[in-house]
Design an enzyme around this catalytic site. Structure first.
Site, PDB file in Angstrom:
ATOM      1  N   GLU A  80      -3.647  -0.162  13.662  1.00 44.39           N
ATOM      2  CA  GLU A  80      -2.178  -0.130  13.644  1.00 44.39           C
ATOM      3  C   GLU A  80      -1.637   1.058  14.461  1.00 44.39           C
ATOM      4  OE1 GLU A  80       1.628   0.075  10.531  1.00 44.39           O
ATOM      5  OE2 GLU A  80      -0.411  -0.007   9.749  1.00 44.39           O
ATOM      6  N   ARG A 133      11.368   3.806  -3.642  1.00 48.91           N
ATOM      7  CA  ARG A 133      11.816   2.420  -3.844  1.00 48.91           C
ATOM      8  C   ARG A 133      12.336   2.226  -5.278  1.00 48.91           C
ATOM      9  NH1 ARG A 133      10.962   2.920   0.815  1.00 48.91           N
ATOM     10  NH2 ARG A 133       9.328   1.989   2.074  1.00 48.91           N
ATOM     11  N   SER A 157       6.828  -4.934  10.348  1.00 50.33           N
ATOM     12  CA  SER A 157       8.272  -5.179  10.399  1.00 50.33           C
ATOM     13  C   SER A 157       9.043  -3.966  10.911  1.00 50.33           C
ATOM     14  CB  SER A 157       8.805  -5.612   9.033  1.00 50.33           C
ATOM     15  OG  SER A 157       8.450  -4.681   8.024  1.00 50.33           O
ATOM     16  N   GLY A 158       8.513  -2.764  10.708  1.00 50.36           N
ATOM     17  CA  GLY A 158       9.027  -1.578  11.365  1.00 50.36           C
ATOM     18  C   GLY A 158      10.486  -1.251  11.169  1.00 50.36           C
ATOM     19  N   GLY A 159      11.081  -1.646  10.049  1.00 54.21           N
ATOM     20  CA  GLY A 159      12.482  -1.329   9.819  1.00 54.21           C
ATOM     21  C   GLY A 159      13.427  -2.484  10.076  1.00 54.21           C
ATOM     22  N   GLU A 167       1.483   2.126  15.516  1.00 58.07           N
ATOM     23  CA  GLU A 167       2.919   1.853  15.380  1.00 58.07           C
ATOM     24  C   GLU A 167       3.740   2.740  16.315  1.00 58.07           C
ATOM     25  OE1 GLU A 167       6.600   1.632  12.170  1.00 58.07           O
ATOM     26  OE2 GLU A 167       4.599   2.115  11.453  1.00 58.07           O
ATOM     27  N   LYS A 204      -6.965  -0.529   6.386  1.00 59.23           N
ATOM     28  CA  LYS A 204      -5.835  -0.284   7.286  1.00 59.23           C
ATOM     29  C   LYS A 204      -5.676   1.196   7.547  1.00 59.23           C
ATOM     30  CE  LYS A 204      -1.665   0.478   6.753  1.00 59.23           C
ATOM     31  NZ  LYS A 204      -0.217   0.641   6.529  1.00 59.23           N
ATOM     32  N   ARG A 245       8.146  -3.726   3.456  1.00 59.99           N
ATOM     33  CA  ARG A 245       9.556  -3.764   3.058  1.00 59.99           C
ATOM     34  C   ARG A 245      10.187  -5.131   3.301  1.00 59.99           C
ATOM     35  NH1 ARG A 245      11.477   1.090   6.653  1.00 59.99           N
ATOM     36  NH2 ARG A 245       9.630   0.441   7.810  1.00 59.99           N
ATOM     37  N   LYS A 257      -2.416  -4.632  14.264  1.00 62.36           N
ATOM     38  CA  LYS A 257      -1.102  -4.628  13.616  1.00 62.36           C
ATOM     39  C   LYS A 257      -0.146  -3.796  14.475  1.00 62.36           C
ATOM     40  CE  LYS A 257       1.357  -3.567   9.311  1.00 62.36           C
ATOM     41  NZ  LYS A 257       1.249  -3.277   7.867  1.00 62.36           N
ATOM     42  N   SER A 267       2.293  -8.693   8.791  1.00 53.79           N
ATOM     43  CA  SER A 267       1.796  -7.785   7.755  1.00 53.79           C
ATOM     44  C   SER A 267       2.990  -6.946   7.349  1.00 53.79           C
ATOM     45  CB  SER A 267       0.652  -6.914   8.286  1.00 53.79           C
ATOM     46  OG  SER A 267       0.208  -6.018   7.282  1.00 53.79           O
ATOM     47  N   ASP A 308       0.810  -1.217   0.000  1.00 58.54           N
ATOM     48  CA  ASP A 308       0.000   0.000   0.000  1.00 58.54           C
ATOM     49  C   ASP A 308       0.844   1.269   0.000  1.00 58.54           C
ATOM     50  OD1 ASP A 308       0.949  -0.688   2.535  1.00 58.54           O
ATOM     51  OD2 ASP A 308      -0.702   0.301   3.576  1.00 58.54           O
ATOM     52  N   TYR A 326       4.926   6.755   4.905  1.00 61.97           N
ATOM     53  CA  TYR A 326       4.603   6.307   3.551  1.00 61.97           C
ATOM     54  C   TYR A 326       3.216   6.743   3.166  1.00 61.97           C
ATOM     55  CZ  TYR A 326       2.235   2.405   5.880  1.00 61.97           C
ATOM     56  OH  TYR A 326       1.426   1.633   6.684  1.00 61.97           O
TER      57      TYR A 326
END
Length: 355
Positions: free
Chosen positions: A183, A37, A267-269, A185, A141, A299, A225, A296, A28, A355
């Site tokens: 989420e 990217r 994954s957060g980095g 985060e 999300k 990257r 998440k 979920s 997304d 993002y």
């Protein structure tokens, strides 16, 4: 009430996304982020290249064995593939449940501490959610972002504002038939230790579920998440996977209701391999859990894929994607052997990630 007409469907969708040994592909990225990217691999950020790349993801053979759903950006949800069919239908043909990112990004939080944000997108959300459902999306999300700093971040204002925003979003999309991924985060930025992260994360999750309850969110038709419970990226005391698993499970067991069908870690980095190894350690430590513990990843599923694709090599890109999907599917069962699947190996940490 509108939500009552969707309860059975919401529960069924959440259960499908919580399939054992699986997780979500987070594809997304906004147009700007996918441009970053592409720039790293020397590919122009054009609609044609975005179409080609996301078609690559949708047609990776056998992806549905390890991936239960895909989070899409609005462009992709309505985009046709090169052959004229929709990219959405290509994912559905693989057995993936399609979802959609519905938040509209972060803005500075008035009254908050420097750097604190709130997440926008509630205005018009009901209408957009109805349109996404009509197109075929079945979950949504919304990403709220909090940070831990030496000057007392996160503030109570930031925690409460973001918890309330998540709850308002969750209730709104459920009324239109979409399962909300909640989420909250906590960024990896900083040098704080794992005990500090755990304390903040427990506080955040308690207030999130309090807000969800006040708003009447149907927990059996929702997903969480969260970040794994880890120290800041600059902390010199790095935990073993087993230590990270212990703290993460303690945090969740203290705060997340058993009615929630699945917890899908971001994954957060973390690097591709770290994301798999940490998830595997969580499964090896957990025993019997009331929720499915999946992933979920964005990257951490796509880094190698992008590099191998490089704008033209579809087969190599798909092989790299499937390698990380297999790794994470095995990790979601606690049977992954570290290093058994190829990975980029590169740290994916980006300070103040957005993002």
């Amino acid at each position: 009430m509108a939500l009552d007409t969707h309860r059975e469907e919401l529960a069924a969708t959440a259960t499908a996304l919580a399939r054992p040994g699986s997780g979500l592909l987070a594809a997304d990225e906004s147009t700007g982020t996918i441009g970053k990217r592409f720039a790293a691999i020397g590919v122009e950020n054009s609609e044609e290249h975005r179409r080609a790349y996301r078609t690559l993801l949708a047609t990776a053979p056998g992806l549905g064995e390890w991936i239960s759903g895909v989070i899409l950006y609005e462009e992709t949800l309505f985009q046709d593939a090169a052959d004229g069919g929709s990219i959405l239908d290509l994912f559905k043909a693989q057995g993936l449940v399609p979802g959609i990112k519905v938040d509209q990004g972060l803005e500075p939080l008035a009254g908050g501490l420097p750097g604190e944000t709130w997440c926008t997108g509630l205005k018009g959300l009901q209408e957009r959610a109805a349109r996404y459902y009509a197109r075929g999306a079945r979950f949504a999300k919304w990403r709220a972002v909090l940070r831990i700093t030496a000057d007392d971040c996160p503030s109570e204002l930031a925690v409460r504002e973001n918890a309330w925003g998540l709850a308002r979003y969750a209730r709104t999309v459920q009324e239109e038939g979409l399962v909300p991924i909640v989420e909250p985060e906590i960024l990896m930025d900083g040098d704080h230790d794992i005990e500090t992260t755990a304390a903040v994360q427990e506080w955040v999750l308690r207030l999130v579920y309090e807000a969800l309850a006040i708003n009447g969110v149907f927990l059996e038709g929702s997903l969480l998440k969260p970040s794994m419970t880890l120290p800041g990226a600059e902390c010199l005391q790095r935990p073993t996977p087993e230590q990270a698993a212990e703290f993460t499970l303690r945090t969740l067991q203290r705060c997340v209701p058993a009615a929630v069908p699945a917890i899908l870690f971001l994954s957060g980095g973390l690097s591709e391999e770290e994301a798999s190894v940490y998830l595997n350690a969580i499964h090896q430590a957990v025993g019997v859990a009331p929720w499915h513990l999946g992933f979920s990843y964005g990257r951490a599923l796509q880094q190698s894929c992008l590099k191998h694709w490089a704008g033209h090599d579809v087969v190599s890109g798909q092989q790299a994607l499937l390698a990380r999907a297999r790794a994470n599917g095995q990790s979601a069962r606690g049977v992954y052997v570290a290093g058994s699947e190829p990975s980029d190996g590169k740290s994916l940490f980006e300070a103040n990630y957005s993002y």
